[in-house]
Design an enzyme around this catalytic site. Sequence first.
Site, PDB file in Angstrom:
ATOM      1  N   GLU A 128       0.695  -1.118  -0.099  1.00  0.00           N
ATOM      2  CA  GLU A 128      -0.098  -0.076  -0.085  1.00  0.00           C
ATOM      3  C   GLU A 128       0.781   1.278  -0.165  1.00  0.00           C
ATOM      4  O   GLU A 128       1.437   1.702   0.883  1.00  0.00           O
ATOM      5  CB  GLU A 128      -0.989  -0.046   1.417  1.00  0.00           C
ATOM      6  CG  GLU A 128      -1.771   1.305   1.430  1.00  0.00           C
ATOM      7  CD  GLU A 128      -2.484   1.567   2.673  1.00  0.00           C
ATOM      8  OE1 GLU A 128      -2.601   2.457   2.801  1.00  0.00           O
ATOM      9  OE2 GLU A 128      -2.625   0.543   3.314  1.00  0.00           O
ATOM     10  N   ARG A 167       0.675  10.491  -0.233  1.00  0.00           N
ATOM     11  CA  ARG A 167       0.888  11.691   0.961  1.00  0.00           C
ATOM     12  C   ARG A 167       2.095  12.540   0.411  1.00  0.00           C
ATOM     13  O   ARG A 167       2.618  13.556   0.918  1.00  0.00           O
ATOM     14  CB  ARG A 167       1.129  10.980   2.230  1.00  0.00           C
ATOM     15  CG  ARG A 167       0.178  10.359   2.728  1.00  0.00           C
ATOM     16  CD  ARG A 167       0.637   9.623   4.137  1.00  0.00           C
ATOM     17  NE  ARG A 167      -0.332   8.507   4.483  1.00  0.00           N
ATOM     18  CZ  ARG A 167      -0.296   7.896   5.966  1.00  0.00           C
ATOM     19  NH1 ARG A 167       0.810   8.166   6.464  1.00  0.00           N
ATOM     20  NH2 ARG A 167      -1.445   7.214   6.097  1.00  0.00           N
ATOM     21  N   THR A 192      -4.592   6.285   1.240  1.00  0.00           N
ATOM     22  CA  THR A 192      -4.898   7.761   1.470  1.00  0.00           C
ATOM     23  C   THR A 192      -5.562   8.250   0.080  1.00  0.00           C
ATOM     24  O   THR A 192      -5.434   9.448  -0.301  1.00  0.00           O
ATOM     25  CB  THR A 192      -3.783   8.624   1.698  1.00  0.00           C
ATOM     26  OG1 THR A 192      -2.713   7.922   2.639  1.00  0.00           O
ATOM     27  CG2 THR A 192      -4.096   9.976   2.471  1.00  0.00           C
ATOM     28  N   LYS A 202     -11.452  -1.004   6.898  1.00  0.00           N
ATOM     29  CA  LYS A 202     -10.100  -0.711   7.557  1.00  0.00           C
ATOM     30  C   LYS A 202     -10.405  -0.061   8.966  1.00  0.00           C
ATOM     31  O   LYS A 202     -11.319   1.011   8.710  1.00  0.00           O
ATOM     32  CB  LYS A 202      -9.083   0.104   6.585  1.00  0.00           C
ATOM     33  CG  LYS A 202      -8.144   0.879   7.281  1.00  0.00           C
ATOM     34  CD  LYS A 202      -7.051   1.373   6.280  1.00  0.00           C
ATOM     35  CE  LYS A 202      -7.026   2.872   6.662  1.00  0.00           C
ATOM     36  NZ  LYS A 202      -6.027   3.500   5.791  1.00  0.00           N
TER      37      LYS A 202
END
Length: 213
Positions: free
Chosen positions: A45, A49, A73, A133
């Site tokens: 993953e 960012r 994200t 999640k």
Amino acid sequence: MAVTPLSTLDLPTYGPVVPVIVIDRLEDAVPLAQALVEGGVRVLEVTLRTPAALPAIEAMARAVPEAIVGAGTVLGAADAQRARDAGAVFAVSPGYTSALGQACRGLGLPLLPGVATSGEIMAALDDGYSFLKLFPAEAVGGIPLLKAWASPFGQVSFCPTGGITVATAPDYLALPNVRCVGGSWLTPAPALAQRDWARITELARAAQALRSA
């Protein structure tokens, strides 16, 4: 229409830990992916960012075909589209909105939606998402919260992420409603800064050895 998220990509079957990766230097992307895969961790993953994130996803997907590269994200439809265009095969979000769920469904991009409250779980369930999640896991209640949710949300399974360490991961994995965990400890900043790929491979091997108690 109800959907089964990650129906084409069942992340937990690949191992108990999904590394949460922050890439600052594009040149680190491929050797990092190779180091993780060498240690047995194939699901990666890469969080959106940093400016290097999307090019890193593209580079990893192209150069390390054994890796299953996704984007973290993911905050909205535009992020999902860019991630898909870069070669991501799944998306992870810190929270959930129906708009994001619909966008990912339209793109054929499996989504692991983030939740932190019962209301968010119910919204995700309404849209057909039952593998979620928990984020930020430790900050919002961690193991006690997951235990409390097991009864009212018996159909839901989780990938807790946020504040989990190699020491606490086994306690999470022991819960019946936890299928895997997310962790940044597999790619610590000092190891990335020093390009210590052997260390990252070692951490990946240790993560793959984690099993539910």
